[in-house]
Enzyme design. Structure first.
Site, mmCIF file in Angstrom:
data_model
loop_
_atom_site.group_PDB
_atom_site.id
_atom_site.type_symbol
_atom_site.label_atom_id
_atom_site.label_comp_id
_atom_site.label_asym_id
_atom_site.label_seq_id
_atom_site.Cartn_x
_atom_site.Cartn_y
_atom_site.Cartn_z
ATOM 1 N N LYS A 185 -41.875 -4.323 -29.748
ATOM 2 C CA LYS A 185 -42.780 -3.222 -30.055
ATOM 3 C C LYS A 185 -42.526 -2.038 -29.129
ATOM 4 C CE LYS A 185 -46.271 -6.753 -30.509
ATOM 5 N NZ LYS A 185 -47.516 -7.267 -29.928
ATOM 6 N N GLU A 202 -34.039 1.325 -27.876
ATOM 7 C CA GLU A 202 -34.723 0.305 -27.085
ATOM 8 C C GLU A 202 -35.468 0.967 -25.933
ATOM 9 O OE1 GLU A 202 -36.300 -2.182 -26.755
ATOM 10 O OE2 GLU A 202 -35.111 -3.947 -26.244
ATOM 11 N N ASP A 203 -36.520 0.315 -25.464
ATOM 12 C CA ASP A 203 -37.297 0.882 -24.361
ATOM 13 C C ASP A 203 -36.566 0.768 -23.024
ATOM 14 O OD1 ASP A 203 -37.599 -1.888 -24.219
ATOM 15 O OD2 ASP A 203 -39.772 -1.873 -24.458
ATOM 16 N N ASP A 237 -32.653 -4.405 -19.294
ATOM 17 C CA ASP A 237 -32.967 -5.108 -18.043
ATOM 18 C C ASP A 237 -31.839 -6.120 -17.783
ATOM 19 O OD1 ASP A 237 -34.562 -5.930 -15.865
ATOM 20 O OD2 ASP A 237 -35.614 -7.411 -17.064
ATOM 21 N N LYS A 284 -32.175 -0.541 -16.031
ATOM 22 C CA LYS A 284 -32.216 -1.145 -14.681
ATOM 23 C C LYS A 284 -30.889 -1.845 -14.464
ATOM 24 C CE LYS A 284 -36.731 -3.076 -15.037
ATOM 25 N NZ LYS A 284 -37.676 -4.139 -14.636
ATOM 26 N N PHE A 326 -40.890 -3.431 -11.723
ATOM 27 C CA PHE A 326 -41.499 -3.699 -13.022
ATOM 28 C C PHE A 326 -42.338 -2.497 -13.434
ATOM 29 C CE2 PHE A 326 -44.224 -5.426 -16.253
ATOM 30 C CZ PHE A 326 -43.341 -6.212 -16.972
ATOM 31 N N VAL A 327 -42.013 -1.930 -14.586
ATOM 32 C CA VAL A 327 -42.683 -0.700 -15.020
ATOM 33 C C VAL A 327 -43.449 -0.927 -16.326
ATOM 34 C CG1 VAL A 327 -41.154 0.928 -13.841
ATOM 35 C CG2 VAL A 327 -40.526 0.084 -16.113
ATOM 36 N N ASP A 375 -44.966 -2.856 -21.695
ATOM 37 C CA ASP A 375 -46.228 -3.558 -21.464
ATOM 38 C C ASP A 375 -46.127 -4.587 -20.347
ATOM 39 O OD1 ASP A 375 -44.532 -5.405 -23.014
ATOM 40 O OD2 ASP A 375 -46.318 -6.652 -23.116
ATOM 41 N N ARG A 429 -49.216 -0.163 -22.837
ATOM 42 C CA ARG A 429 -48.193 0.494 -23.662
ATOM 43 C C ARG A 429 -48.524 1.951 -23.942
ATOM 44 N NH1 ARG A 429 -44.615 -3.375 -25.780
ATOM 45 N NH2 ARG A 429 -45.530 -5.375 -26.320
#
Ligand code: IMP
Ligand code: MG
Length: 174
Positions: free
Chosen positions: A42, A98-99, A102, A130, A151-152, A158, A164
């Protein structure tokens, strides 16, 4: 939203300015042909809607559901398709939206999966990267911001389905 656990890392004005630059760059890179943005649900839908509107040409959008993370901060390492595309990618230029990249597990899996559908080309656009955390090779052609191993949350990202809808990208400390 005032939450003592949140510290703004990237303010919304910077995010919006960077997305406008990415939109101009992607538009210039694909002057013709059918272009599809594939949004990974999401988290990426916030980035997708702004990026699509920053485009200076027509772009089609579709959505794919992928699950890798559980409710916590670390990946289960297992990738599952929870919603597949409605459209065929054959012969199309495809940009996966994509957000965050990682470990790279999700996008590495997805690149292989979507390549089998015979698109003309396939690239990745990620709001955040990252690089320190990489376990699998992933190359994102379009990156909003490279960040350190923190961690963001916010702007789609989320923690246990919370945060979000923040305008800014924030670091979450508990
Ligand atoms: P990867 O497969 O490890 O590259 O993880 C990709 C997914 O993990 C992203 O689409 C996010 O949903 C989630 N993720 C990775 N880092 C963060 C973070 O810092 N905050 C929130 N979600 C994250
Ligand atoms: Mg995600």
């Amino acid at each position: 939203m005032t939450d003592p656990n949140l510290k703004v890392l990237i303010p919304s004005e910077k995010i919006q300015a960077r997305i406008r630059e990415l939109g101009a760059q992607i538009s210039a890179d694909y002057p013709t042909g059918s272009l599809y943005f594939i949004c990974i649900l999401k988290g990426a839908c916030f980035f997708l809607t702004d990026l699509a509107r920053a485009m200076q040409r027509d772009v089609s959008v579709d959505f794919m559901g992928i699950s890798t993370y559980g409710k916590g901060k670390s990946s289960s390492g297992e990738v599952r398709v929870t919603k597949d595309l409605d459209i065929s990618l054959e012969g199309a230029d495809v940009v996966i939206v994509e957000d965050i990249v990682d470990s790279g597990v999700t996008l590495n899996y997805l690149m292989h999966l979507l390549e089998q559908r015979r698109p003309k080309s396939i690239r990745i656009a990620a709001l955040l990267d990252k690089p320190e955390r990489r376990l699998r090779p992933v190359h994102a052609s379009y990156v909003g911001f490279q960040i350190a191993d923190r961690f963001v949350v916010g702007f789609g990202l989320d923690y246990a389905e919370k945060y979000r809808n923040l305008d800014d990208v924030c670091v979450l400390d508990e």
